[in-house]
Design an enzyme around this catalytic site. Structure first.
Site, PDB file in Angstrom:
ATOM      1  N   LYS A 346       0.816  -1.224   0.000  1.00 25.68           N
ATOM      2  CA  LYS A 346       0.000   0.000   0.000  1.00 25.68           C
ATOM      3  C   LYS A 346       0.851   1.276   0.000  1.00 25.68           C
ATOM      4  CE  LYS A 346      -3.603  -2.459  -0.205  1.00 25.68           C
ATOM      5  NZ  LYS A 346      -3.993  -2.780  -1.569  1.00 25.68           N
ATOM      6  N   GLU A 456     -25.729   8.620 -44.741  1.00 26.09           N
ATOM      7  CA  GLU A 456     -25.079   8.107 -45.960  1.00 26.09           C
ATOM      8  C   GLU A 456     -25.192   6.596 -46.082  1.00 26.09           C
ATOM      9  OE1 GLU A 456     -24.512   9.665 -48.392  1.00 26.09           O
ATOM     10  OE2 GLU A 456     -24.248  11.709 -47.688  1.00 26.09           O
ATOM     11  N   THR A 458     -26.955   3.423 -43.597  1.00 24.82           N
ATOM     12  CA  THR A 458     -26.627   2.821 -42.293  1.00 24.82           C
ATOM     13  C   THR A 458     -25.639   1.664 -42.472  1.00 24.82           C
ATOM     14  OG1 THR A 458     -28.417   1.255 -42.570  1.00 24.82           O
ATOM     15  CG2 THR A 458     -28.954   3.309 -41.407  1.00 24.82           C
ATOM     16  N   ASP A 465     -24.841  -3.678 -49.374  1.00 23.73           N
ATOM     17  CA  ASP A 465     -24.160  -3.164 -50.570  1.00 23.73           C
ATOM     18  C   ASP A 465     -22.908  -4.001 -50.839  1.00 23.73           C
ATOM     19  OD1 ASP A 465     -23.776  -1.009 -52.584  1.00 23.73           O
ATOM     20  OD2 ASP A 465     -22.037  -0.483 -51.369  1.00 23.73           O
TER      21      ASP A 465
HETATM   22  C1  ST9 Z   1     -27.205  11.894 -46.091  1.00 20.22           C
HETATM   23  C2  ST9 Z   1     -26.438  13.165 -45.827  1.00 20.22           C
HETATM   24  O1  ST9 Z   1     -27.235  10.977 -45.316  1.00 20.22           O
HETATM   25  C3  ST9 Z   1     -25.283  12.955 -44.876  1.00 20.22           C
HETATM   26  C4  ST9 Z   1     -24.242  14.013 -44.808  1.00 20.22           C
HETATM   27  C5  ST9 Z   1     -23.841  14.562 -46.087  1.00 20.22           C
HETATM   28  C6  ST9 Z   1     -22.647  15.403 -46.011  1.00 20.22           C
HETATM   29  C7  ST9 Z   1     -22.414  16.021 -47.312  1.00 20.22           C
HETATM   30  C8  ST9 Z   1     -21.002  16.318 -47.502  1.00 20.22           C
HETATM   31  C9  ST9 Z   1     -20.417  15.443 -48.508  1.00 20.22           C
HETATM   32  C10 ST9 Z   1     -19.028  15.784 -48.739  1.00 20.22           C
HETATM   33  C11 ST9 Z   1     -18.502  15.067 -49.907  1.00 20.22           C
HETATM   34  C12 ST9 Z   1     -17.089  15.407 -50.044  1.00 20.22           C
HETATM   35  C13 ST9 Z   1     -16.587  15.016 -51.359  1.00 20.22           C
HETATM   36  C14 ST9 Z   1     -15.113  15.261 -51.451  1.00 20.22           C
HETATM   37  C15 ST9 Z   1     -14.559  14.868 -52.775  1.00 20.22           C
HETATM   38  C16 ST9 Z   1     -13.119  14.644 -52.778  1.00 20.22           C
HETATM   39  C17 ST9 Z   1     -12.616  14.064 -54.045  1.00 20.22           C
HETATM   40  C18 ST9 Z   1     -11.196  13.540 -54.055  1.00 20.22           C
HETATM   41  N1  ST9 Z   1     -22.702   2.606 -55.831  1.00 20.22           N
HETATM   42  O2  ST9 Z   1     -29.510  -1.786 -55.833  1.00 20.22           O
HETATM   43  P1  ST9 Z   1     -30.533  -0.904 -56.463  1.00 20.22           P
HETATM   44  C19 ST9 Z   1     -27.383   3.060 -57.903  1.00 20.22           C
HETATM   45  S1  ST9 Z   1     -28.005  11.813 -47.563  1.00 20.22           S
HETATM   46  C20 ST9 Z   1     -23.068   3.227 -56.957  1.00 20.22           C
HETATM   47  O3  ST9 Z   1     -31.589  -1.512 -57.311  1.00 20.22           O
HETATM   48  P2  ST9 Z   1     -32.660   0.238 -54.864  1.00 20.22           P
HETATM   49  C21 ST9 Z   1     -27.125   2.461 -59.255  1.00 20.22           C
HETATM   50  O4  ST9 Z   1     -27.321   3.466 -60.239  1.00 20.22           O
HETATM   51  C22 ST9 Z   1     -28.882  10.270 -47.595  1.00 20.22           C
HETATM   52  N2  ST9 Z   1     -24.352   3.226 -57.400  1.00 20.22           N
HETATM   53  O5  ST9 Z   1     -31.140  -0.015 -55.297  1.00 20.22           O
HETATM   54  C23 ST9 Z   1     -28.223   1.394 -59.310  1.00 20.22           C
HETATM   55  O6  ST9 Z   1     -28.540   1.043 -60.633  1.00 20.22           O
HETATM   56  P3  ST9 Z   1     -27.728  -0.234 -61.314  1.00 20.22           P
HETATM   57  C24 ST9 Z   1     -28.039   9.135 -47.929  1.00 20.22           C
HETATM   58  C25 ST9 Z   1     -25.271   2.576 -56.689  1.00 20.22           C
HETATM   59  O7  ST9 Z   1     -33.221  -1.007 -54.256  1.00 20.22           O
HETATM   60  C26 ST9 Z   1     -29.380   2.108 -58.653  1.00 20.22           C
HETATM   61  O8  ST9 Z   1     -28.782   2.881 -57.620  1.00 20.22           O
HETATM   62  N3  ST9 Z   1     -28.884   8.011 -48.312  1.00 20.22           N
HETATM   63  C27 ST9 Z   1     -24.930   1.889 -55.505  1.00 20.22           C
HETATM   64  O9  ST9 Z   1     -33.412   0.896 -55.942  1.00 20.22           O
HETATM   65  C28 ST9 Z   1     -30.425   1.166 -58.070  1.00 20.22           C
HETATM   66  O10 ST9 Z   1     -29.738   0.205 -57.296  1.00 20.22           O
HETATM   67  C29 ST9 Z   1     -28.364   6.848 -48.658  1.00 20.22           C
HETATM   68  O11 ST9 Z   1     -27.164   6.658 -48.657  1.00 20.22           O
HETATM   69  C30 ST9 Z   1     -23.590   1.945 -55.082  1.00 20.22           C
HETATM   70  N4  ST9 Z   1     -23.181   1.385 -53.952  1.00 20.22           N
HETATM   71  O12 ST9 Z   1     -32.394   1.319 -53.729  1.00 20.22           O
HETATM   72  C31 ST9 Z   1     -29.352   5.811 -49.082  1.00 20.22           C
HETATM   73  N5  ST9 Z   1     -26.057   1.331 -54.999  1.00 20.22           N
HETATM   74  O13 ST9 Z   1     -27.930  -1.392 -60.386  1.00 20.22           O
HETATM   75  C32 ST9 Z   1     -29.096   4.477 -48.458  1.00 20.22           C
HETATM   76  C33 ST9 Z   1     -27.059   1.656 -55.836  1.00 20.22           C
HETATM   77  O14 ST9 Z   1     -28.407  -0.399 -62.621  1.00 20.22           O
HETATM   78  N6  ST9 Z   1     -29.824   3.426 -49.194  1.00 20.22           N
HETATM   79  N7  ST9 Z   1     -26.595   2.409 -56.853  1.00 20.22           N
HETATM   80  O15 ST9 Z   1     -26.305   0.182 -61.421  1.00 20.22           O
HETATM   81  C34 ST9 Z   1     -29.252   2.708 -50.152  1.00 20.22           C
HETATM   82  O16 ST9 Z   1     -28.089   2.872 -50.481  1.00 20.22           O
HETATM   83  C35 ST9 Z   1     -30.140   1.643 -50.779  1.00 20.22           C
HETATM   84  O17 ST9 Z   1     -29.407   0.464 -50.868  1.00 20.22           O
HETATM   85  C36 ST9 Z   1     -30.652   2.031 -52.191  1.00 20.22           C
HETATM   86  C37 ST9 Z   1     -31.685   0.969 -52.563  1.00 20.22           C
HETATM   87  C38 ST9 Z   1     -31.319   3.397 -52.127  1.00 20.22           C
HETATM   88  C39 ST9 Z   1     -29.528   2.089 -53.215  1.00 20.22           C
END
Ligand code: ST9
Length: 625
Positions: A346, A456, A458, A465
């Site tokens: 201790k 973006e 869940t 995905d």
């Molecule tokens: C939000 C805002 O949450 C949050 C904060 C935002 C902050 C903003 C700041 C951003 C800054 C960014 C900085 C940039 C800096 C840059 C630097 C550069 C160096 N990949 O499977 P299907 C497409 S906002 C690509 O049948 P469903 C594809 O076209 C809310 N594409 O899906 C596909 O067609 P195909 C965020 C994809 O059953 C089509 O979708 N909300 C991908 O119809 C249909 O696909 C969400 O994130 C992918 N991984 O829908 C939504 N997946 O197949 C979450 C689909 O022909 N939900 N596509 O190519 C989902 O992701 C669902 O799975 C769903 C399902 C909506 C896709």
């Protein structure tokens, strides 16, 4: 000194010693970049982040933006506005842009490293400052008119938003009901209510460009159900002259009708937005332009989402890293208790808590995960660079495109889960009861980081995905490439034998992760009703394992990246280094060994669980839940 503790040494180690950033610089599209320039950019952004950007981190949490429901105006705290303007005035956002849009193109690996510094210091700054990167997407997908608009967005420092989510359309974006009606002059009128719109309202810029998904009506053959029926529209908050960018003084019918009260990340406004409602604001119509073709909406929005998912993973690791470094600093000076070997005495001298085995366990866990996740972000960015280098040659690097796609859900889903949990259970815990106080930044880190597993897409969405799109739809091509790289590392006999056991552990971890994929593919095939004994309900077995796979693959890739770092560190140690560097490199070797020994053996049990998946949980009556 501000709250923010950056890790520039580790960023530089990744960029220049592990992933050879220099190899992509000096030629298109990064002709203007060289290693010295890249280093000086990193150092300058680091200083800016630790000083000006981090300065308002706490104040902006305690005094979040104020929303006036009568006018719809949103006012952000002055302290935050100063930090934000310091970032915009630095013009470093131009590193993300192509030359045609006023950019000074820099490798993605460097850009995401600068992002880590900004996101760690004050994450909402990077989010409010996304106008230029959204402009890039408008520029890439648009007509000459849209490119002019994109240029105004950049030069006039406009804010921007991604507008998908609606009250009944969150993960299921295709359930969105907002409508778009064509006007005679080629513009469109949008009507609907959107929710959870990040940066939807603020007073940081003269204008905000909203990138809105809506369903066209009254146009033959368009606007069907689901995501494929959505189009993307550009809707400014204030109307402007397309030629000059000057505001006309007329308000567009896009109004903030509510700002959410949140657990964390409070300075980032999360808004309900009402479009074209005659009873809101001045009752103006919400008018905008269609971007590209009418069926392109979801694909265009995913160009934004892919960047945003990378951003979220980078934010998560940035916060974990500063959480760890704050915890380390505290642990090094906090004296409490005697060394365990003298616990019975201790009167034994009291020691700093870094002497206690459980604190060491915790610190090494925090260190290795934050360094592994940083490596994961930069490794992923190297594929983005391969894509751009090929594009600059007029070619495509399809392997790089696929591997980047495969890694994105891991960066976002695995990165955010690991970071949030470790911040809460290890970084905060290191402070004991003091971690629960607002005297230290950790409680804010924990609150601010939770959102990363939610927006973006869940974690559940990331897992789906990963399996359905990035592995099954890809026919395993990207996964095979990645597994091949890891296998090659396992098979190589370098690292002067010090990593022999860890190579064996990595082999076992890789086998386990691949076995989980194999089990899930089997479950998927057994859900095919056209196959013998096929039962569509077996798809539930896959759904019970998608998050498990996300985590398992994340563990394997992270362990591999740490071991790659350890191999580089062993080479450096063999060459002879300064005492400071010796500590850094030894830490890399021991850390990688620790991670492999602590994390990888657990994958064997994940494999057993995945292989034994049955439908009991799905058969359970809801009343039993
Ligand atoms: C939000 C805002 O949450 C949050 C904060 C935002 C902050 C903003 C700041 C951003 C800054 C960014 C900085 C940039 C800096 C840059 C630097 C550069 C160096 N990949 O499977 P299907 C497409 S906002 C690509 O049948 P469903 C594809 O076209 C809310 N594409 O899906 C596909 O067609 P195909 C965020 C994809 O059953 C089509 O979708 N909300 C991908 O119809 C249909 O696909 C969400 O994130 C992918 N991984 O829908 C939504 N997946 O197949 C979450 C689909 O022909 N939900 N596509 O190519 C989902 O992701 C669902 O799975 C769903 C399902 C909506 C896709």
């Amino acid at each position: 000194m501000s709250h923010y503790r950056s890790n520039l040494r580790d960023l530089e180690f990744n960029l220049f010693e592990v992933f050879d950033l220099a190899a992509v610089m000096g030629s298109a599209p990064y002709e203007e970049m060289d290693a010295d320039t890249a280093r000086s950019i990193l150092h300058e952004v680091d200083r800016l982040a630790r000083e000006d950007l981090a300065a308002s981190f706490e104040d902006a949490d305690r005094n979040p933006p104020v929303f006036d429901p009568a006018t719809g105006a949103v006012t952000v705290p002055e302290s935050f506005a100063r930090s934000y303007q310091a970032w915009m005035n630095s013009e470093w956002f131009r590193l993300q842009l192509p030359e045609g849009l006023g950019g000074q193109p820099a490798p993605a690996a460097l850009v995401w490293s600068t992002a880590e510094l900004v996101l760690g210091a004050n994450p909402a700054i990077w989010m409010y400052a996304c106008g230029p990167s959204f402009a890039r997407i408008v520029w890439q997908n648009g007509t000459e008119r849209d490119q002019r608009i994109a240029s105004h967005m950049v030069e006039r420092h406009w804010g921007a938003t991604m507008v998908l989510t609606e009250p009944d359309a969150g993960s299921d974006v295709g359930a969105g009901r907002a409508k778009a009606y064509p006007n005679d002059d080629g513009t469109w009128r949008i009507e609907g209510v959107k929710r959870f719109i990040t940066s939807g309202g603020h007073d940081l810029s003269e204008n905000i460009m909203h990138l809105v998904l809506a369903r066209p009506v009254g146009v033959e053959g368009h606007g069907g159900p689901g995501t494929k029926g959505l189009s993307m529209f550009l809707l400014p908050q204030h109307h402007f002259d397309v030629l000059s960018g000057e505001l006309t003084g007329r308000r567009n019918g896009v109004h903030v009708t509510h700002v959410e009260k949140k657990m964390g990340l409070k300075v980032s406004t999360t808004c309900e937005m009402t479009f074209g409602d005659s009873s809101v604001g001045g009752g103006e119509p919400a008018v905008g332009w269609l971007l590209g073709e009418v069926h392109d909406g979801i694909a265009q929005m995913f160009q934004v989402i892919e960047n945003a998912r990378m951003m979220v993973g980078t934010k998560a690791i940035a916060t974990l890293s500063t959480g760890y470094l704050n915890a380390l600093e505290y642990a090094k000076q906090r004296v409490q208790g005697a060394d365990l070997t003298m616990a019975a005495d201790k009167s034994a001298p009291r020691v700093t808590i870094t002497h206690h085995p459980d604190v060491r366990r915790s610190l090494l866990t925090q260190k290795t995960f934050s360094e592994a996740l940083r490596a994961l972000v930069i490794y992923t960015a190297t594929f983005q660079d391969r894509v751009r280098v090929a594009q600059a040659r007029g070619a495509r690097d399809e392997t790089a495109e696929r591997v980047n796609d495969l890694l994105l859900p891991i960066v976002k889903g695995y990165g955010s889960e690991r970071s949030w949990v470790l911040l809460g259970t290890e970084s905060l815990q290191t402070f004991g009861g003091s971690g629960f106080l607002q005297d230290y930044p950790i409680e804010q880190y924990v609150r601010d980081a939770k959102i990363d597993t939610l927006y973006e897409g869940t974690t559940a969405i990331q897992g789906q995905d990963l399996f359905f799109r990035k592995i099954v739809k890809d026919r395993g091509q990207a996964l095979s490439h990645l597994a091949g790289e890891i296998q090659a590392f396992v098979d190589a006999e370098s690292g002067n034998g010090r990593l022999k056991l860890e190579r064996e552990l990595l082999q076992a971890g890789l086998d386990d992760a691949q076995a989980i994929v194999g089990a899930m593919v089997g479950q998927l095939m057994s859900a095919d009703p056209t196959s013998e004994n096929g039962d569509p309900r077996n798809i539930y077995k896959v759904g019970l394992n998608t998050t498990r796979l996300l985590t398992a693959l994340g563990d394997v890739v992270c362990s591999w990246l740490l071991l790659r770092q350890a191999e580089v560190a062993l080479t450096r140690l063999g060459e002879g280094v300064s005492a400071k560097d010796r500590a850094f490199y030894e830490g890399k070797v021991t850390g990688a060994q620790w991670f492999a020994r602590q994390v990888l053996p657990k994958l064997a049990s994940e494999r057993v669980i995945a292989e034994a998946t049955d439908l009991d949980v799905m058969d359970l009556d809801e009343a039993c839940l």
